[in-house]
Design an enzyme around this catalytic site. Structure first.
Site, PDB file in Angstrom:
ATOM      1  N   ARG A  84      11.640  -6.260   4.943  1.00 50.65           N
ATOM      2  CA  ARG A  84      11.470  -4.798   4.842  1.00 50.65           C
ATOM      3  C   ARG A  84      12.493  -4.068   5.709  1.00 50.65           C
ATOM      4  NH1 ARG A  84       5.710  -2.059   5.673  1.00 50.65           N
ATOM      5  NH2 ARG A  84       5.794  -3.099   7.690  1.00 50.65           N
ATOM      6  N   ARG A 120      -1.260  -8.985  13.165  1.00 54.68           N
ATOM      7  CA  ARG A 120      -1.740  -7.926  12.244  1.00 54.68           C
ATOM      8  C   ARG A 120      -2.583  -8.548  11.137  1.00 54.68           C
ATOM      9  NH1 ARG A 120       3.807  -5.529  10.666  1.00 54.68           N
ATOM     10  NH2 ARG A 120       2.653  -4.192   9.222  1.00 54.68           N
ATOM     11  N   LYS A 145       0.831  -1.214   0.000  1.00 55.53           N
ATOM     12  CA  LYS A 145       0.000   0.000   0.000  1.00 55.53           C
ATOM     13  C   LYS A 145       0.864   1.262   0.000  1.00 55.53           C
ATOM     14  CE  LYS A 145      -2.045  -1.028   3.903  1.00 55.53           C
ATOM     15  NZ  LYS A 145      -1.370  -2.310   4.209  1.00 55.53           N
ATOM     16  N   ARG A 162      11.188  -2.354  11.162  1.00 59.60           N
ATOM     17  CA  ARG A 162      10.055  -1.724  11.845  1.00 59.60           C
ATOM     18  C   ARG A 162       9.686  -2.540  13.086  1.00 59.60           C
ATOM     19  NH1 ARG A 162       4.909   0.143   8.282  1.00 59.60           N
ATOM     20  NH2 ARG A 162       3.698  -1.148   9.703  1.00 59.60           N
ATOM     21  N   ARG A 188      -9.890   0.896   8.638  1.00 57.36           N
ATOM     22  CA  ARG A 188      -9.511  -0.493   8.921  1.00 57.36           C
ATOM     23  C   ARG A 188     -10.606  -1.275   9.605  1.00 57.36           C
ATOM     24  NH1 ARG A 188      -3.526  -1.679   9.362  1.00 57.36           N
ATOM     25  NH2 ARG A 188      -2.676   0.287   8.710  1.00 57.36           N
TER      26      ARG A 188
HETATM   27  P1  AP5 Z   1       4.872  -1.648   1.946  1.00 58.16           P
HETATM   28  O1  AP5 Z   1       4.612  -0.757   0.790  1.00 58.16           O
HETATM   29  O2  AP5 Z   1       5.593  -1.091   3.110  1.00 58.16           O
HETATM   30  O3  AP5 Z   1       3.504  -2.367   2.380  1.00 58.16           O
HETATM   31  P2  AP5 Z   1       2.253  -1.811   3.215  1.00 58.16           P
HETATM   32  O4  AP5 Z   1       1.040  -2.435   2.640  1.00 58.16           O
HETATM   33  O5  AP5 Z   1       2.306  -0.336   3.311  1.00 58.16           O
HETATM   34  O6  AP5 Z   1       2.562  -2.513   4.602  1.00 58.16           O
HETATM   35  P3  AP5 Z   1       2.421  -1.939   6.096  1.00 58.16           P
HETATM   36  O7  AP5 Z   1       3.131  -2.932   6.971  1.00 58.16           O
HETATM   37  O8  AP5 Z   1       2.846  -0.517   6.175  1.00 58.16           O
HETATM   38  O9  AP5 Z   1       0.895  -2.040   6.295  1.00 58.16           O
HETATM   39  P4  AP5 Z   1       0.119  -2.028   7.614  1.00 58.16           P
HETATM   40  O10 AP5 Z   1      -1.236  -1.790   7.132  1.00 58.16           O
HETATM   41  O11 AP5 Z   1       0.290  -3.223   8.461  1.00 58.16           O
HETATM   42  O12 AP5 Z   1       0.857  -0.885   8.470  1.00 58.16           O
HETATM   43  P5  AP5 Z   1       0.562   0.645   8.731  1.00 58.16           P
HETATM   44  O13 AP5 Z   1       1.820   1.368   8.717  1.00 58.16           O
HETATM   45  O14 AP5 Z   1      -0.536   1.108   7.857  1.00 58.16           O
HETATM   46  O15 AP5 Z   1       5.662  -2.946   1.394  1.00 58.16           O
HETATM   47  C1  AP5 Z   1       6.095  -3.949   2.296  1.00 58.16           C
HETATM   48  C2  AP5 Z   1       7.475  -4.482   1.866  1.00 58.16           C
HETATM   49  O16 AP5 Z   1       7.334  -5.168   0.618  1.00 58.16           O
HETATM   50  C3  AP5 Z   1       8.524  -3.405   1.618  1.00 58.16           C
HETATM   51  O17 AP5 Z   1       9.761  -3.914   1.992  1.00 58.16           O
HETATM   52  C4  AP5 Z   1       8.461  -3.150   0.101  1.00 58.16           C
HETATM   53  O18 AP5 Z   1       9.706  -2.701  -0.424  1.00 58.16           O
HETATM   54  C5  AP5 Z   1       8.118  -4.545  -0.420  1.00 58.16           C
HETATM   55  N1  AP5 Z   1       7.246  -4.534  -1.602  1.00 58.16           N
HETATM   56  C6  AP5 Z   1       6.213  -3.708  -1.886  1.00 58.16           C
HETATM   57  N2  AP5 Z   1       5.614  -4.052  -3.047  1.00 58.16           N
HETATM   58  C7  AP5 Z   1       6.275  -5.156  -3.496  1.00 58.16           C
HETATM   59  C8  AP5 Z   1       6.129  -5.992  -4.652  1.00 58.16           C
HETATM   60  N3  AP5 Z   1       5.178  -5.774  -5.571  1.00 58.16           N
HETATM   61  N4  AP5 Z   1       6.982  -7.037  -4.796  1.00 58.16           N
HETATM   62  C9  AP5 Z   1       7.962  -7.276  -3.876  1.00 58.16           C
HETATM   63  N5  AP5 Z   1       8.149  -6.519  -2.771  1.00 58.16           N
HETATM   64  C10 AP5 Z   1       7.318  -5.464  -2.569  1.00 58.16           C
HETATM   65  O19 AP5 Z   1       0.011   0.594  10.216  1.00 58.16           O
HETATM   66  C11 AP5 Z   1       0.882   0.268  11.273  1.00 58.16           C
HETATM   67  C12 AP5 Z   1       0.149   0.244  12.601  1.00 58.16           C
HETATM   68  O20 AP5 Z   1      -0.415   1.555  12.876  1.00 58.16           O
HETATM   69  C13 AP5 Z   1      -1.062  -0.686  12.693  1.00 58.16           C
HETATM   70  O21 AP5 Z   1      -0.659  -2.006  12.972  1.00 58.16           O
HETATM   71  C14 AP5 Z   1      -1.822  -0.041  13.832  1.00 58.16           C
HETATM   72  O22 AP5 Z   1      -1.211  -0.307  15.061  1.00 58.16           O
HETATM   73  C15 AP5 Z   1      -1.684   1.431  13.522  1.00 58.16           C
HETATM   74  N6  AP5 Z   1      -2.720   1.908  12.610  1.00 58.16           N
HETATM   75  C16 AP5 Z   1      -2.540   2.282  11.315  1.00 58.16           C
HETATM   76  N7  AP5 Z   1      -3.699   2.667  10.765  1.00 58.16           N
HETATM   77  C17 AP5 Z   1      -4.650   2.523  11.728  1.00 58.16           C
HETATM   78  C18 AP5 Z   1      -6.056   2.715  11.757  1.00 58.16           C
HETATM   79  N8  AP5 Z   1      -6.719   3.121  10.675  1.00 58.16           N
HETATM   80  N9  AP5 Z   1      -6.695   2.460  12.902  1.00 58.16           N
HETATM   81  C19 AP5 Z   1      -6.049   2.041  14.007  1.00 58.16           C
HETATM   82  N10 AP5 Z   1      -4.704   1.800  14.048  1.00 58.16           N
HETATM   83  C20 AP5 Z   1      -4.020   2.042  12.914  1.00 58.16           C
HETATM   84 MG    MG Z   2       2.603   1.037   4.880  1.00 61.90          MG
END
Ligand code: AP5
Ligand code: MG
Length: 229
Positions: free
Chosen positions: A135, A178, A19, A167, A94
């Site tokens: 990552r 997660r 994402k 991370r 979410r």
């Molecule tokens: P990346 O682009 O980082 O993936 P992502 O989908 O953004 O993954 P996240 O771990 O950031 O998602 P998340 O939803 O768990 O975390 P968030 O930060 O939103 O890619 C991942 C890896 O793969 C990278 O190394 C990249 O280089 C590689 N990659 C990408 N595309 C690829 C491809 N096509 N092929 C190969 N490799 C690839 O949330 C974190 C925390 O914040 C949550 O757990 C929660 O505690 C809190 N939080 C966030 N939003 C909310 C909410 N709305 N409500 C409550 N708590 C929240």
């Molecule tokens: Mg992300």
């Protein structure tokens, strides 16, 4: 993909589906900001604000922070000047209650002609574990993967030269939690966008470039269809 109407893209997908990576690429392409819920929250933790101190433990365990916390940060960010032509949301909503709150909020900031789409990046749990296991992130916001998107110099950020790190929530046990939360909460949200004819599904298990091209093609097609229809 240029249009005078406001474009709002909401990216969905499991943790590690890409994402953030894809939101940044589309942001660069159509010049609207990518707003990441996780990033806004991590900034609070990094800056050791009162909010940051209150949510650090929840985040490192992979739990969801209270709606009031994320919505205060996010809704403020959505109203900034650079988001006047639209924005990309990554990581919000979410759960059903967040979805309902977002719809209400968008009614206040969008017009009839604005275009709102949901982009779902599909990736299997097996692939998620490989992605998050490799990552590496930088404090400047850049994201890498040791195999799929490596920095030029091992362990060092291409953009700012800082040391890369893992991370806090990318530990195997936390990744599993997660994923559990994602699968438990996501169905009614996706269902809403599907029923409204605004859901774009993308196969996320391709190269970063191929996924990007897939998103651009689908979003352009939908925008053109609606604009000319
Ligand atoms: P990346 O682009 O980082 O993936 P992502 O989908 O953004 O993954 P996240 O771990 O950031 O998602 P998340 O939803 O768990 O975390 P968030 O930060 O939103 O890619 C991942 C890896 O793969 C990278 O190394 C990249 O280089 C590689 N990659 C990408 N595309 C690829 C491809 N096509 N092929 C190969 N490799 C690839 O949330 C974190 C925390 O914040 C949550 O757990 C929660 O505690 C809190 N939080 C966030 N939003 C909310 C909410 N709305 N409500 C409550 N708590 C929240
Ligand atoms: Mg992300």
């Amino acid at each position: 993909m240029r249009t005078k109407r406001k474009i709002i893209l909401i990216f969905f997908g499991p943790p590690g589906s890409g994402k953030g990576t894809q939101a940044e690429m589309i942001s660069e392409k159509i010049k609207i900001p990518a707003i990441s819920a996780g990033k806004l929250l991590r900034e609070e933790v990094e800056n050791k604000t009162e909010t940051g101190k209150a949510i650090e433990k929840i985040m490192s365990r992979g739990g969801l922070v209270p709606n009031s916390v994320i919505e205060k940060l996010l809704f403020k960010r959505m109203l900034k000047k650079d988001a006047a032509r639209g924005f990309i949301l990554d990581g919000y909503p979410r759960k059903k209650s967040q979805q309902d709150n977002l719809i209400k909020k968008l009614e206040g900031v969008t017009g009839q002609k604005d275009k709102i789409f949901a982009v779902l990046i599909n990736v299997s749990d097996k692939e998620v574990k490989i992605r998050l296991g490799g990552r590496r992130i930088c404090a400047c916001g850049a994201t890498y993967h040791i195999k799929f998107n490596p920095p030029k110099k091992k362990g060092i950020c291409d953009l700012c030269g800082s040391k890369l790190r893992i991370r806090a929530d990318d530990k195997p046990s936390v990744i599993a939690d997660r994923l559990k939360i994602y699968h438990k909460e996501i169905a009614p949200i996706i269902d809403y966008w599907k029923k409204s004819g605004r859901l774009i599904k993308v196969d996320g298990e391709r190269s970063i470039e191929a996924v990007h091209r897939g998103i651009v093609k689908s979003v352009s097609a939908l925008i053109n269809k609606i604009v000319s229809g």
